[in-house]
Design a protein around this motif. Structure first.
Motif, PDB file in Angstrom:
ATOM      1  N   GLU A 119       0.820  -1.207   0.000  1.00 49.82           N
ATOM      2  CA  GLU A 119       0.000   0.000   0.000  1.00 49.82           C
ATOM      3  C   GLU A 119       0.857   1.262   0.000  1.00 49.82           C
ATOM      4  OE1 GLU A 119      -3.263   2.432  -0.151  1.00 49.82           O
ATOM      5  OE2 GLU A 119      -3.193   0.257  -0.443  1.00 49.82           O
ATOM      6  N   VAL A 120       1.943   1.255   0.779  1.00 53.71           N
ATOM      7  CA  VAL A 120       2.801   2.438   0.866  1.00 53.71           C
ATOM      8  C   VAL A 120       3.825   2.466  -0.268  1.00 53.71           C
ATOM      9  CG1 VAL A 120       4.449   3.709   2.291  1.00 53.71           C
ATOM     10  CG2 VAL A 120       2.507   2.548   3.364  1.00 53.71           C
ATOM     11  N   ASN A 121       4.522   1.355  -0.483  1.00 58.74           N
ATOM     12  CA  ASN A 121       5.681   1.344  -1.378  1.00 58.74           C
ATOM     13  C   ASN A 121       5.339   1.182  -2.852  1.00 58.74           C
ATOM     14  OD1 ASN A 121       7.115   1.513   1.001  1.00 58.74           O
ATOM     15  ND2 ASN A 121       7.834  -0.608   0.975  1.00 58.74           N
ATOM     16  N   VAL A 133      11.196  10.715  -9.911  1.00 62.35           N
ATOM     17  CA  VAL A 133      12.180   9.813  -9.323  1.00 62.35           C
ATOM     18  C   VAL A 133      11.448   8.870  -8.380  1.00 62.35           C
ATOM     19  CG1 VAL A 133      14.214   9.610  -7.847  1.00 62.35           C
ATOM     20  CG2 VAL A 133      14.045  11.509  -9.470  1.00 62.35           C
ATOM     21  N   ASN A 134      11.563   7.578  -8.605  1.00 60.93           N
ATOM     22  CA  ASN A 134      11.014   6.580  -7.704  1.00 60.93           C
ATOM     23  C   ASN A 134      12.140   5.960  -6.892  1.00 60.93           C
ATOM     24  OD1 ASN A 134       8.378   6.954  -8.528  1.00 60.93           O
ATOM     25  ND2 ASN A 134       8.370   5.214  -9.939  1.00 60.93           N
ATOM     26  N   VAL A 135      12.042   6.053  -5.569  1.00 58.63           N
ATOM     27  CA  VAL A 135      13.058   5.472  -4.689  1.00 58.63           C
ATOM     28  C   VAL A 135      12.773   3.984  -4.550  1.00 58.63           C
ATOM     29  CG1 VAL A 135      14.072   5.476  -2.391  1.00 58.63           C
ATOM     30  CG2 VAL A 135      13.415   7.648  -3.462  1.00 58.63           C
ATOM     31  N   LEU A 136      13.650   3.174  -5.100  1.00 59.75           N
ATOM     32  CA  LEU A 136      13.524   1.719  -5.086  1.00 59.75           C
ATOM     33  C   LEU A 136      14.542   1.155  -4.095  1.00 59.75           C
ATOM     34  CD1 LEU A 136      13.096   1.340  -8.943  1.00 59.75           C
ATOM     35  CD2 LEU A 136      11.296   1.442  -7.208  1.00 59.75           C
ATOM     36  N   SER A 137      15.210   0.066  -4.431  1.00 56.81           N
ATOM     37  CA  SER A 137      16.131  -0.566  -3.491  1.00 56.81           C
ATOM     38  C   SER A 137      16.909  -1.665  -4.192  1.00 56.81           C
ATOM     39  CB  SER A 137      15.338  -1.180  -2.323  1.00 56.81           C
ATOM     40  OG  SER A 137      16.174  -1.938  -1.470  1.00 56.81           O
ATOM     41  N   THR A 164       8.172  13.078 -20.041  1.00 59.16           N
ATOM     42  CA  THR A 164       8.515  12.972 -18.611  1.00 59.16           C
ATOM     43  C   THR A 164       9.612  11.938 -18.410  1.00 59.16           C
ATOM     44  OG1 THR A 164       6.284  13.609 -17.916  1.00 59.16           O
ATOM     45  CG2 THR A 164       7.639  12.446 -16.302  1.00 59.16           C
ATOM     46  N   GLN A 165      10.719  12.361 -17.848  1.00 59.92           N
ATOM     47  CA  GLN A 165      11.817  11.468 -17.499  1.00 59.92           C
ATOM     48  C   GLN A 165      11.447  10.698 -16.235  1.00 59.92           C
ATOM     49  OE1 GLN A 165      15.426  13.572 -16.650  1.00 59.92           O
ATOM     50  NE2 GLN A 165      16.563  11.760 -16.001  1.00 59.92           N
ATOM     51  N   VAL A 166      11.600   9.379 -16.247  1.00 58.46           N
ATOM     52  CA  VAL A 166      11.325   8.556 -15.070  1.00 58.46           C
ATOM     53  C   VAL A 166      12.618   7.854 -14.670  1.00 58.46           C
ATOM     54  CG1 VAL A 166      10.014   6.621 -14.117  1.00 58.46           C
ATOM     55  CG2 VAL A 166       8.903   8.243 -15.669  1.00 58.46           C
ATOM     56  N   LEU A 167      13.079   8.149 -13.459  1.00 51.98           N
ATOM     57  CA  LEU A 167      14.352   7.631 -12.959  1.00 51.98           C
ATOM     58  C   LEU A 167      14.111   6.706 -11.771  1.00 51.98           C
ATOM     59  CD1 LEU A 167      17.514   7.764 -12.858  1.00 51.98           C
ATOM     60  CD2 LEU A 167      17.242   9.695 -11.292  1.00 51.98           C
ATOM     61  N   GLY A 168      14.612   5.484 -11.865  1.00 54.07           N
ATOM     62  CA  GLY A 168      14.538   4.543 -10.757  1.00 54.07           C
ATOM     63  C   GLY A 168      15.827   4.571  -9.950  1.00 54.07           C
ATOM     64  N   LEU A 169      15.714   4.812  -8.643  1.00 60.74           N
ATOM     65  CA  LEU A 169      16.868   4.855  -7.750  1.00 60.74           C
ATOM     66  C   LEU A 169      16.968   3.548  -6.987  1.00 60.74           C
ATOM     67  CD1 LEU A 169      19.037   5.917  -5.761  1.00 60.74           C
ATOM     68  CD2 LEU A 169      17.202   7.114  -4.545  1.00 60.74           C
ATOM     69  N   ALA A 206       7.514  -2.319  -7.198  1.00 63.58           N
ATOM     70  CA  ALA A 206       7.704  -0.895  -7.509  1.00 63.58           C
ATOM     71  C   ALA A 206       8.680  -0.703  -8.663  1.00 63.58           C
ATOM     72  CB  ALA A 206       8.181  -0.153  -6.265  1.00 63.58           C
ATOM     73  N   TRP A 207       9.663  -1.598  -8.789  1.00 65.15           N
ATOM     74  CA  TRP A 207      10.589  -1.536  -9.931  1.00 65.15           C
ATOM     75  C   TRP A 207       9.832  -1.808 -11.229  1.00 65.15           C
ATOM     76  CZ3 TRP A 207      13.733  -6.049 -12.071  1.00 65.15           C
ATOM     77  CH2 TRP A 207      14.634  -5.610 -13.056  1.00 65.15           C
ATOM     78  N   ALA A 208       8.973  -2.845 -11.223  1.00 65.02           N
ATOM     79  CA  ALA A 208       8.178  -3.141 -12.411  1.00 65.02           C
ATOM     80  C   ALA A 208       7.269  -1.959 -12.749  1.00 65.02           C
ATOM     81  CB  ALA A 208       7.350  -4.401 -12.185  1.00 65.02           C
ATOM     82  N   PHE A 209       6.668  -1.367 -11.742  1.00 66.64           N
ATOM     83  CA  PHE A 209       5.834  -0.182 -11.950  1.00 66.64           C
ATOM     84  C   PHE A 209       6.647   0.944 -12.574  1.00 66.64           C
ATOM     85  CE2 PHE A 209       5.031   3.908  -9.672  1.00 66.64           C
ATOM     86  CZ  PHE A 209       3.971   4.349 -10.446  1.00 66.64           C
TER      87      PHE A 209
END
Length: 238
Positions: free
Chosen positions: A100-102, A126-130, A166-171, A150-153
């Motif tokens: 729900e949160v992540n 920017v999406n903060v991943l892991s 729109t630039q989308v950056l995964g961290l 969240a990475w797949a998203f």
């Protein structure tokens, strides 16, 4: 994406990595930084605009999009991490809360702010991943599952928003020295280091940033003869 002159919104900006993002954006010349937090009174950085924002609440996300209608950079930082394995007591409940949160939280934010970014010229998310997007262990099992989702998203969202510029950056990063990881004794990166790597990557136009050596080590192992995700996470040799 240039930071100087940008208008940014950081979720979970009252502490930890989110606070480091907000501070760095101010230092790099962002025109305005909105600091989202469940309790806006907990935002102590004087140069930002506190905004009440719980990413699990539709009405607060919608209100944030109305209030911050000039945003050109969205940083989906808000997240939770609970310890425990898939078979531990409470794992079902923890899984629901993590997702729900992540996952759903960043999805809510993206749905609300994609039209805002389009109106303002495209901008960036920017999406903060892991590192746990790719490898798991009983320590953070349900958290890792939520970050993998969240990475797949993030990868799907990048393609979906390409047409509006729109630039989308995964961290991706390993353990970061924040309140969230205070019980973990393994070496950690400073929030400032992770933020610098991320904002530098954003300004280069990158789509993904591997912000520390742990993450780069794991990433290299994804296509090894024995892929790294087939065993529990271990740190690379010093």
């Amino acid at each position: 994406m240039k930071i100087a002159g940008a208008t940014a919104l950081v979720t979970g900006a009252n502490r930890g990595l989110g606070l480091a993002f907000a501070r760095a954006l101010v230092e790099r010349g962002a025109a305005r930084v909105y600091a989202g937090a469940r309790d806006p009174g907990s935002v102590t950085l004087s140069e930002v605009v506190p905004i009440k924002l719980d990413v699990t609440k539709d009405e607060e996300v919608a209100a944030a999009a109305r209030q911050a209608s000039d945003v050109t950079l969205l940083i989906n930082n808000a997240g939770i991490a609970k310890f425990g394995s898939f078979l531990a007591d409470g794992a079902i409940e923890d899984t629901r809360e993590h997702f729900e949160v992540n996952l759903v939280g960043p999805l809510r934010m993206a749905r609300a702010f994609a039209p805002v970014l389009a109106k303002n010229g495209g901008g960036a998310i920017v999406n903060v991943l892991s590192v746990a997007s790719w490898i798991n262990s009983p320590l953070l099992a349900t958290y890792g599952a939520s970050k993998a989702a969240a990475w797949a998203f993030t990868n799907g969202l990048r393609i979906e928003l390409e047409g509006q510029g729109t630039q989308v950056l995964g961290l991706h990063a390993g353990f970061i020295d924040t309140d969230m990881t205070r019980e973990i004794t393994t070496p950690k990166s400073s929030p400032e280091t992770i933020v610098k790597e991320t904002l530098d990557a954003l300004e280069r136009g990158d789509r993904q940033v591997l912000a520390d050596e742990v993450t780069r080590h794991v990433y290299r192992g994804l296509t090894a003869e024995q892929p790294v995700y087939l065993s529990a996470f271990s740190r690379p040799p010093a």
